[in-house]
Motif scaffolding. Structure first.
Motif, mmCIF file in Angstrom:
data_model
loop_
_atom_site.group_PDB
_atom_site.id
_atom_site.type_symbol
_atom_site.label_atom_id
_atom_site.label_comp_id
_atom_site.label_asym_id
_atom_site.label_seq_id
_atom_site.Cartn_x
_atom_site.Cartn_y
_atom_site.Cartn_z
ATOM 1 N N TYR A 152 41.157 17.054 36.750
ATOM 2 C CA TYR A 152 40.372 17.421 37.932
ATOM 3 C C TYR A 152 39.220 16.440 38.115
ATOM 4 O O TYR A 152 38.795 15.769 37.170
ATOM 5 C CB TYR A 152 39.793 18.835 37.803
ATOM 6 C CG TYR A 152 40.833 19.928 37.773
ATOM 7 C CD1 TYR A 152 41.264 20.535 38.952
ATOM 8 C CD2 TYR A 152 41.384 20.362 36.567
ATOM 9 C CE1 TYR A 152 42.219 21.548 38.928
ATOM 10 C CE2 TYR A 152 42.332 21.365 36.533
ATOM 11 C CZ TYR A 152 42.749 21.956 37.719
ATOM 12 O OH TYR A 152 43.695 22.945 37.688
ATOM 13 N N GLU A 178 31.756 20.535 44.516
ATOM 14 C CA GLU A 178 33.131 20.620 45.015
ATOM 15 C C GLU A 178 34.076 20.071 43.948
ATOM 16 O O GLU A 178 33.642 19.553 42.919
ATOM 17 C CB GLU A 178 33.301 19.834 46.313
ATOM 18 C CG GLU A 178 33.413 20.691 47.570
ATOM 19 C CD GLU A 178 34.532 21.721 47.507
ATOM 20 O OE1 GLU A 178 35.488 21.515 46.723
ATOM 21 O OE2 GLU A 178 34.460 22.714 48.231
ATOM 22 N N LYS A 220 35.324 21.109 52.441
ATOM 23 C CA LYS A 220 35.681 20.437 51.180
ATOM 24 C C LYS A 220 35.084 19.036 51.107
ATOM 25 O O LYS A 220 35.050 18.429 50.035
ATOM 26 C CB LYS A 220 37.199 20.340 51.034
ATOM 27 C CG LYS A 220 37.904 21.637 50.792
ATOM 28 C CD LYS A 220 37.588 22.224 49.418
ATOM 29 C CE LYS A 220 38.262 21.491 48.278
ATOM 30 N NZ LYS A 220 38.071 22.184 46.981
ATOM 31 N N GLN A 234 39.526 23.228 35.785
ATOM 32 C CA GLN A 234 39.220 23.334 37.210
ATOM 33 C C GLN A 234 37.733 23.572 37.412
ATOM 34 O O GLN A 234 37.162 24.518 36.875
ATOM 35 C CB GLN A 234 40.016 24.480 37.828
ATOM 36 C CG GLN A 234 39.786 24.652 39.324
ATOM 37 C CD GLN A 234 40.704 25.703 39.918
ATOM 38 O OE1 GLN A 234 41.924 25.589 39.882
ATOM 39 N NE2 GLN A 234 40.104 26.762 40.463
ATOM 40 N N THR A 237 33.462 25.438 42.752
ATOM 41 C CA THR A 237 33.117 24.897 44.063
ATOM 42 C C THR A 237 32.156 25.873 44.733
ATOM 43 O O THR A 237 32.252 27.092 44.559
ATOM 44 C CB THR A 237 34.367 24.689 44.932
ATOM 45 O OG1 THR A 237 34.961 25.951 45.238
ATOM 46 C CG2 THR A 237 35.389 23.823 44.209
ATOM 47 N N ASN A 240 33.529 28.741 47.070
ATOM 48 C CA ASN A 240 34.336 29.683 46.294
ATOM 49 C C ASN A 240 33.446 30.583 45.449
ATOM 50 O O ASN A 240 33.692 31.790 45.331
ATOM 51 C CB ASN A 240 35.332 28.935 45.424
ATOM 52 C CG ASN A 240 36.206 29.857 44.598
ATOM 53 O OD1 ASN A 240 36.052 29.947 43.397
ATOM 54 N ND2 ASN A 240 37.123 30.548 45.254
ATOM 55 N N PHE A 249 39.904 27.543 46.068
ATOM 56 C CA PHE A 249 39.679 26.209 45.518
ATOM 57 C C PHE A 249 40.393 25.145 46.332
ATOM 58 O O PHE A 249 39.848 24.073 46.588
ATOM 59 C CB PHE A 249 40.156 26.159 44.060
ATOM 60 C CG PHE A 249 40.089 24.776 43.465
ATOM 61 C CD1 PHE A 249 38.889 24.269 42.994
ATOM 62 C CD2 PHE A 249 41.224 23.973 43.392
ATOM 63 C CE1 PHE A 249 38.822 22.982 42.459
ATOM 64 C CE2 PHE A 249 41.162 22.690 42.863
ATOM 65 C CZ PHE A 249 39.956 22.194 42.388
#
Length: 303
Positions: A152, A178, A220, A234, A237, A240, A249
């Motif tokens: 990620y 993000e 995003k 992960q 964000t 979220n 996500f």
């Protein structure tokens, strides 16, 4: 560094700059009922054409979401002049071979800056085609050297309360963050933008460096990036964390998955398509070349 992707959009598809800049007035007109039905009347057309008249740059680059400078649509343009953007350094750390602080000037000296004409869709069911200037995120990540166990990419916006009056309020958990999956980040569509419409990014639009991921919703595209971290988990964000029910996500444009408060099956183009009415929203915003990234995934559960 070689360009790896060729856009099928041209300048004839671009939302006129004055419409992009005047979208506050256009949307206000639509909200008042202009074109909400099947067709515009003569008065409605006159009203919309009036909204399309160009204004001064300082007057019209003011329909923005950048909560660090305030939650009102005009707040960022009013307040973002306080953000210092030169010099600018991006910290790249985590699972990379060459961690460190990268001066933006040194980054740009090694990149091929090019124009990308992308579809841009906001979650509130309107869309544009915007010409961005920048370079592929993949080129920057390659410069840093991505380790094999990275999965990620996490991004973090600059956090300077003395320059960002909106951060004095806990609208979000600051700093804004993000994230992308690594294969999304390395896709040649994914851009690090430094300008739009042939001009440097205004502060309120994310100067001096922002992310653009054209098959995802606009939120995003994190602004004023100060840190990039490669990780095997992960990352969180901001939206979220604030409201997981509404903002997943992945945040891919998917017309079959409704936002909890409105349908996402259709959209109204801003600018040249204003009088044409609504049109069907395209899966992945029309970028079919990213579909293979999500083979086998339940895109309703992973929204």
């Amino acid at each position: 560094m070689a360009k790896r992707w060729i856009n099928d959009l041209t300048h004839s598809d671009v939302t006129p700059e004055k419409a992009f800049l005047n979208r506050r007035q256009i949307l206000a007109g639509l909200g008042a009922g202009i074109g909400a039905g099947a067709a515009f009347g003569v008065a409605g057309q006159a009203h919309a054409q009036e909204a399309l008249k160009p204004n001064k740059w300082d007057d019209i680059t003011n329909y923005c979401n950048y909560y660090e400078f305030g939650t009102g649509k005009e707040d960022p343009a009013r307040n973002a002049h306080t953000l210092t953007t030169e010099p600018w350094t991006v910290k790249i750390d985590g699972l990379v071979d060459n961690p460190g602080d990268y001066a933006l000037g040194d980054i740009l000296a090694k990149m091929t800056i090019e124009e990308r004409i992308y579809r841009f869709r906001c979650v509130e069911a309107w869309s544009m085609v915007v010409p961005w200037n920048g370079f592929e995120l993949a080129d920057l990540l390659s410069m840093a050297g991505v380790k094999s166990d990275a999965k990620y990419v996490a991004f973090e916006t600059v956090f300077r309360p003395e320059e960002m009056p909106g951060t004095r309020y806990q609208v979000l958990d600051w700093p804004y963050v993000e994230g992308l999956r690594l294969d999304e980040a390395m896709h040649p569509l994914t851009l690090m933008a430094t300008g739009l419409y042939g001009k440097p990014l205004p502060n309120q639009n994310g100067a001096p460096l922002r992310l653009v991921v054209p098959w995802k919703y606009g939120f995003k595209s994190i602004k004023s990036i100060l840190r990039i971290t490669l990780t095997d988990t992960q990352p969180p964000t901001s939206w979220n964390k604030a409201n997981a029910r509404e903002y997943g996500f992945y945040s891919n444009v998917n017309p079959t998955v409704d936002h909890p408060r409105w349908s996402q099956a259709s959209e109204r183009p801003i600018g040249g398509g204003l009088f044409a009415g609504r049109k069907d929203t395209l899966m992945f915003n029309g970028y079919d070349e990213v579909a293979s990234l999500y083979d086998g995934m339940d895109l309703a559960a992973n929204f």
